[in-house]
Design an enzyme around this catalytic site. Structure first.
Site, mmCIF file in Angstrom:
data_model
loop_
_atom_site.group_PDB
_atom_site.id
_atom_site.type_symbol
_atom_site.label_atom_id
_atom_site.label_comp_id
_atom_site.label_asym_id
_atom_site.label_seq_id
_atom_site.Cartn_x
_atom_site.Cartn_y
_atom_site.Cartn_z
ATOM 1 N N ARG A 197 -26.744 87.750 5.166
ATOM 2 C CA ARG A 197 -27.353 87.368 6.420
ATOM 3 C C ARG A 197 -26.409 86.595 7.349
ATOM 4 O O ARG A 197 -26.612 86.552 8.539
ATOM 5 C CB ARG A 197 -28.575 86.479 6.112
ATOM 6 C CG ARG A 197 -29.706 87.280 5.490
ATOM 7 C CD ARG A 197 -30.870 86.420 5.140
ATOM 8 N NE ARG A 197 -30.774 86.034 3.738
ATOM 9 C CZ ARG A 197 -31.703 85.307 3.139
ATOM 10 N NH1 ARG A 197 -32.742 84.853 3.812
ATOM 11 N NH2 ARG A 197 -31.602 85.006 1.874
ATOM 12 N N GLU A 237 -17.804 89.798 9.089
ATOM 13 C CA GLU A 237 -18.229 88.766 8.128
ATOM 14 C C GLU A 237 -18.234 87.399 8.806
ATOM 15 O O GLU A 237 -17.488 87.162 9.764
ATOM 16 C CB GLU A 237 -17.251 88.818 6.935
ATOM 17 C CG GLU A 237 -17.449 87.809 5.847
ATOM 18 C CD GLU A 237 -18.772 87.924 5.095
ATOM 19 O OE1 GLU A 237 -19.819 87.807 5.744
ATOM 20 O OE2 GLU A 237 -18.740 88.061 3.859
ATOM 21 N N ASP A 261 -14.239 83.104 1.809
ATOM 22 C CA ASP A 261 -13.950 81.921 0.999
ATOM 23 C C ASP A 261 -13.078 82.381 -0.179
ATOM 24 O O ASP A 261 -11.875 82.548 -0.016
ATOM 25 C CB ASP A 261 -15.311 81.360 0.569
ATOM 26 C CG ASP A 261 -15.240 80.011 -0.099
ATOM 27 O OD1 ASP A 261 -14.298 79.270 0.139
ATOM 28 O OD2 ASP A 261 -16.165 79.687 -0.870
ATOM 29 N N ASP A 301 -25.573 79.084 6.471
ATOM 30 C CA ASP A 301 -26.707 78.277 6.009
ATOM 31 C C ASP A 301 -26.346 77.297 4.909
ATOM 32 O O ASP A 301 -25.309 77.397 4.263
ATOM 33 C CB ASP A 301 -27.783 79.204 5.445
ATOM 34 C CG ASP A 301 -27.383 79.762 4.077
ATOM 35 O OD1 ASP A 301 -26.269 80.305 3.958
ATOM 36 O OD2 ASP A 301 -28.173 79.628 3.121
HETATM 37 P P1 5GP Z 1 -16.716 84.397 -0.938
HETATM 38 O O1 5GP Z 1 -16.428 83.215 -1.828
HETATM 39 O O2 5GP Z 1 -17.209 85.561 -1.761
HETATM 40 O O3 5GP Z 1 -15.550 84.746 -0.063
HETATM 41 O O4 5GP Z 1 -17.883 83.950 0.034
HETATM 42 C C1 5GP Z 1 -19.201 84.183 -0.342
HETATM 43 C C2 5GP Z 1 -20.181 83.659 0.638
HETATM 44 O O5 5GP Z 1 -20.262 82.265 0.425
HETATM 45 C C3 5GP Z 1 -19.910 83.804 2.128
HETATM 46 O O6 5GP Z 1 -20.242 85.066 2.652
HETATM 47 C C4 5GP Z 1 -20.847 82.732 2.648
HETATM 48 O O7 5GP Z 1 -22.153 83.245 2.716
HETATM 49 C C5 5GP Z 1 -20.768 81.676 1.565
HETATM 50 N N1 5GP Z 1 -19.879 80.581 1.978
HETATM 51 C C6 5GP Z 1 -18.596 80.354 1.650
HETATM 52 N N2 5GP Z 1 -18.148 79.222 2.242
HETATM 53 C C7 5GP Z 1 -19.194 78.741 2.962
HETATM 54 C C8 5GP Z 1 -19.369 77.594 3.817
HETATM 55 O O8 5GP Z 1 -18.470 76.763 4.051
HETATM 56 N N3 5GP Z 1 -20.602 77.448 4.376
HETATM 57 C C9 5GP Z 1 -21.627 78.316 4.157
HETATM 58 N N4 5GP Z 1 -22.782 78.073 4.760
HETATM 59 N N5 5GP Z 1 -21.492 79.406 3.371
HETATM 60 C C10 5GP Z 1 -20.284 79.608 2.782
#
Ligand code: 5GP
Length: 173
Positions: free
Chosen positions: A40, A95, A99, A155
Site C-alpha cells: 500500500r 515503490e 530498505d 505507515d
Molecule cells: P524492504 O526491507 O523489503 O526493502 O522494505 C520492506 C517494506 O518495509 C517497505 O516497502 C516499507 O513498506 C517498509 N519500510 C521500510 N522502511 C520503512 C520506514 O522507514 N518507514 C515505513 N513506514 N516503512 C518502512
C-alpha cells in the site's frame, strides 16, 4: 508515539516528484509505459508521479507485504498481482521506500518472469545503509539515513499514511 518534524516537506516532495516525472517522461517517449505501484505504501507517490508524467501510460498495482523471520532473509507475500499483460510493455515499478531490498527484489524477479520489454525501478526513498539485496534503482527521490519514517503513504501500524509530508517516527516507552 512521536511523529517528528518533517524530514521532507510537502514542497520538497512535490518538487522532487516533478523532477523525477520530467526525467521519466523523456526516457519513456515513444515507449509503452506501464507504471506498477507497489501497495500500500506507494499509493500517494504513484498518484502524484503519474499525474506529472507527460507520456501516455497505463497504471496497475501489486499488493505485497513482507515479514521478517528469525533470520534476515524475510518472507514476501504477494496478495494481488498485475492484471495487465506485461509482455512488450516497458514496466516501471513504483515503490515508496527501499530498505533491505527484499520486497522489491522479490517483486522484480516475479515481474521478470512475465517477460516485459524493459523493467525499471523508481523509489521515492532509498535507505541504502540497510540494504541486504543488491538491486538496481533507476530513479530515486531522496536518500535517507537508517531511521523509521512515516507519512506520504508510509505507515506505522497502518496509521500516518495520510500525512502530506515525511517525518521521522519514534516509539516512546
Ligand atoms: P524492504 O526491507 O523489503 O526493502 O522494505 C520492506 C517494506 O518495509 C517497505 O516497502 C516499507 O513498506 C517498509 N519500510 C521500510 N522502511 C520503512 C520506514 O522507514 N518507514 C515505513 N513506514 N516503512 C518502512
Amino acid at each position: 508515539m512521536v511523529v517528528g518534524k518533517p524530514i521532507f516537506t510537502v514542497e520538497q516532495i512535490q518538487g522532487r516528484v516533478r523532477e523525477l516525472a520530467e526525467v521519466i517522461s523523456n526516457d519513456y517517449e515513444g515507449k509503452n509505459l506501464l507504471a506498477v505501484g507497489i501497495l500500500r505504501g506507494a499509493f500517494m507517490f504513484l498518484s502524484d508521479l503519474v499525474r506529472a508524467i507527460q507520456v501516455p501510460l497505463t497504471v496497475d498495482f501489486v499488493v505485497a507485504g513482507s515479514y521478517m523471520k528469525e533470520s534476515t532473509t524475510g518472507e514476501v507475500k504477494v496478495y494481488y498481482d498485475v492484471r495487465e499483460d506485461v509482455k512488450e510493455r516497458d514496466v516501471l515499478l513504483v515503490e515508496d521506500i527501499v530498505d533491505t531490498g527484499i520486497t522489491l527484489n522479490h517483486i522484480r524477479e516475479r515481474m521478470l518472469l512475465k517477460r516485459p520489454r524493459s523493467l525499471k525501478i523508481c523509489t521515492l526513498l532509498d535507505k541504502k545503509e540497510k540494504r541486504l539485496v543488491d538491486i538496481p534503482l533507476d530513479y530515486v527521490g531522496f536518500q535517507i539515513p537508517n531511521e523509521f519514517v512515516v507519512g506520504y503513504g508510509l505507515d506505522y501500524d497502518n496509521r500516518y499514511r495520510n500525512l502530506p509530508y515525511i517525518a521521522a517516527f519514534r516509539k516512546t516507552i
